[in-house]
Design a protein around this motif. Sequence first.
Motif, PDB file in Angstrom:
ATOM      1  N   ALA A   1       0.965  -1.080  -0.095  1.00 53.26           N
ATOM      2  CA  ALA A   1       0.114   0.122  -0.039  1.00 53.26           C
ATOM      3  C   ALA A   1       0.888   1.260   0.013  1.00 53.26           C
ATOM      4  O   ALA A   1       1.876   1.391   0.664  1.00 53.26           O
ATOM      5  N   VAL A   2       0.439   2.215  -0.786  1.00 55.70           N
ATOM      6  CA  VAL A   2       0.811   3.441  -0.528  1.00 55.70           C
ATOM      7  C   VAL A   2       0.505   4.213   0.523  1.00 55.70           C
ATOM      8  O   VAL A   2      -0.852   4.445   0.920  1.00 55.70           O
ATOM      9  N   GLY A   3       1.215   4.857   1.407  1.00 56.36           N
ATOM     10  CA  GLY A   3       0.644   5.656   2.462  1.00 56.36           C
ATOM     11  C   GLY A   3      -0.294   6.460   2.375  1.00 56.36           C
ATOM     12  O   GLY A   3      -1.213   6.939   3.274  1.00 56.36           O
ATOM     13  N   SER A   4      -0.076   7.530   1.138  1.00 53.58           N
ATOM     14  CA  SER A   4      -1.160   8.413   0.889  1.00 53.58           C
ATOM     15  C   SER A   4      -2.409   7.921   0.780  1.00 53.58           C
ATOM     16  O   SER A   4      -3.373   8.661   0.991  1.00 53.58           O
ATOM     17  N   TRP A   5      -2.318   6.897   0.030  1.00 51.95           N
ATOM     18  CA  TRP A   5      -3.596   6.162  -0.306  1.00 51.95           C
ATOM     19  C   TRP A   5      -4.313   5.667   1.010  1.00 51.95           C
ATOM     20  O   TRP A   5      -5.785   5.919   1.277  1.00 51.95           O
ATOM     21  N   LEU A   6      -3.566   5.135   1.930  1.00 53.67           N
ATOM     22  CA  LEU A   6      -4.181   4.881   3.340  1.00 53.67           C
ATOM     23  C   LEU A   6      -4.600   5.871   4.148  1.00 53.67           C
ATOM     24  O   LEU A   6      -5.412   5.869   4.837  1.00 53.67           O
ATOM     25  N   ASP A   7      -3.875   7.111   3.878  1.00 50.75           N
ATOM     26  CA  ASP A   7      -4.448   8.447   4.723  1.00 50.75           C
ATOM     27  C   ASP A   7      -5.947   8.804   3.891  1.00 50.75           C
ATOM     28  O   ASP A   7      -6.703   9.256   4.670  1.00 50.75           O
ATOM     29  N   GLU A   8      -6.182   8.542   2.753  1.00 51.62           N
ATOM     30  CA  GLU A   8      -7.414   8.908   2.037  1.00 51.62           C
ATOM     31  C   GLU A   8      -8.558   7.913   2.370  1.00 51.62           C
ATOM     32  O   GLU A   8      -9.612   8.176   2.421  1.00 51.62           O
ATOM     33  N   TYR A   9      -7.854   6.567   2.286  1.00 55.43           N
ATOM     34  CA  TYR A   9      -8.994   5.473   2.714  1.00 55.43           C
ATOM     35  C   TYR A   9      -8.435   4.589   3.733  1.00 55.43           C
ATOM     36  O   TYR A   9      -8.065   3.381   3.420  1.00 55.43           O
ATOM     37  N   PRO A  10      -8.365   4.989   4.924  1.00 59.45           N
ATOM     38  CA  PRO A  10      -7.903   4.031   5.924  1.00 59.45           C
ATOM     39  C   PRO A  10      -8.490   2.848   6.017  1.00 59.45           C
ATOM     40  O   PRO A  10      -8.129   1.711   6.544  1.00 59.45           O
ATOM     41  N   ALA A  11      -9.882   2.633   6.059  1.00 59.71           N
ATOM     42  CA  ALA A  11     -10.530   1.453   6.021  1.00 59.71           C
ATOM     43  C   ALA A  11     -10.156   0.434   5.030  1.00 59.71           C
ATOM     44  O   ALA A  11     -10.361  -0.815   5.373  1.00 59.71           O
ATOM     45  N   MET A  12      -9.286   0.826   4.006  1.00 58.91           N
ATOM     46  CA  MET A  12      -8.663  -0.347   3.094  1.00 58.91           C
ATOM     47  C   MET A  12      -7.739  -1.196   3.729  1.00 58.91           C
ATOM     48  O   MET A  12      -7.520  -2.344   3.566  1.00 58.91           O
ATOM     49  N   ALA A  13      -7.046  -0.563   4.996  1.00 59.51           N
ATOM     50  CA  ALA A  13      -6.071  -1.583   5.463  1.00 59.51           C
ATOM     51  C   ALA A  13      -6.896  -2.765   6.243  1.00 59.51           C
ATOM     52  O   ALA A  13      -6.413  -3.894   5.875  1.00 59.51           O
ATOM     53  N   ARG A  14      -7.889  -2.316   7.017  1.00 62.21           N
ATOM     54  CA  ARG A  14      -8.495  -3.582   7.606  1.00 62.21           C
ATOM     55  C   ARG A  14      -9.240  -4.462   6.737  1.00 62.21           C
ATOM     56  O   ARG A  14      -9.287  -5.608   6.856  1.00 62.21           O
ATOM     57  N   ARG A  15      -9.793  -3.983   5.759  1.00 62.33           N
ATOM     58  CA  ARG A  15     -10.283  -4.733   4.667  1.00 62.33           C
ATOM     59  C   ARG A  15      -9.512  -5.778   4.034  1.00 62.33           C
ATOM     60  O   ARG A  15      -9.872  -6.863   3.617  1.00 62.33           O
ATOM     61  N   ILE A  16      -8.447  -5.183   3.613  1.00 64.62           N
ATOM     62  CA  ILE A  16      -7.270  -6.182   2.949  1.00 64.62           C
ATOM     63  C   ILE A  16      -7.074  -7.223   4.143  1.00 64.62           C
ATOM     64  O   ILE A  16      -7.095  -8.220   3.558  1.00 64.62           O
ATOM     65  N   LEU A  17      -6.636  -7.078   5.313  1.00 67.31           N
ATOM     66  CA  LEU A  17      -6.159  -7.880   6.289  1.00 67.31           C
ATOM     67  C   LEU A  17      -7.615  -8.853   6.579  1.00 67.31           C
ATOM     68  O   LEU A  17      -7.135 -10.060   6.779  1.00 67.31           O
TER      69      LEU A  17
END
Length: 252
Positions: free
Chosen positions: A99-115
Amino acid sequence: MTPTNRRDLLRAGAAFTATGALATGCGTTGTATAAPPATTGPTPMSPSASPHRLPLQVTHGPRTAASVALTFHGQGDPDLATRLLTTAEQYGAHLTVLAVGSWLDEYPAMARRILAGGHDLGNHTQRHISINAMAEADARKEITDCAERLKRLTGSIGRWFRPSRAPTASPLVARLAVEAGYPHVLSYDVDSLDYTRPGAPAITRKVLAEVTGGSVVSMHFGYPDTVAALPAVLQELHRRGLRAVTTTELLS
């Protein structure tokens, strides 16, 4: 870092063999030629594989494996990303997302969705710019800023780091990755070229013409063609007796 972990990282450096140049959707090639010294950094997710058994820069897994790793550069439309993850899960496949960090800043819920889908989540720098060309302090910040976001969102920096705009890390960037807590730089041996938008059939043909047991395939979130190509890729992998697994599983 414990003395045992420090010895493991030194062994990993001694075992490293520089990889050749590869085509990349992230831009120009940089090739590491020396292993960095082991230094203290954040604690990565505990892998099941022993770090010293892998080279510093990993291009593929064992060729005897009946599995491959489909790895994705994590940025772009979150709806497309969610569709791709859902498709993979419907086929029983597990992916690796850098993941690109700036993308996680914009869409933080994606981190948990992936895991939550059983996929690997790792670091693809904070801003996705040419990290091999950056000064040391700037390159370090690109790695650690993304690592901090992963840690804040998931409790772990993840196991895998992939440099931005290059398939392999320069010696400097490889050293900085180790310092940040990543024992390995994750490269690949199959480039889908999906970022060129060639159409789903072309992506499918490119991947299936080159993939073999142990392959690490480079793909991207954010492209409808990639989502459309994934079912055919997974169906043919299954026909060949190859499972799509996380990079952690492939290299364990």
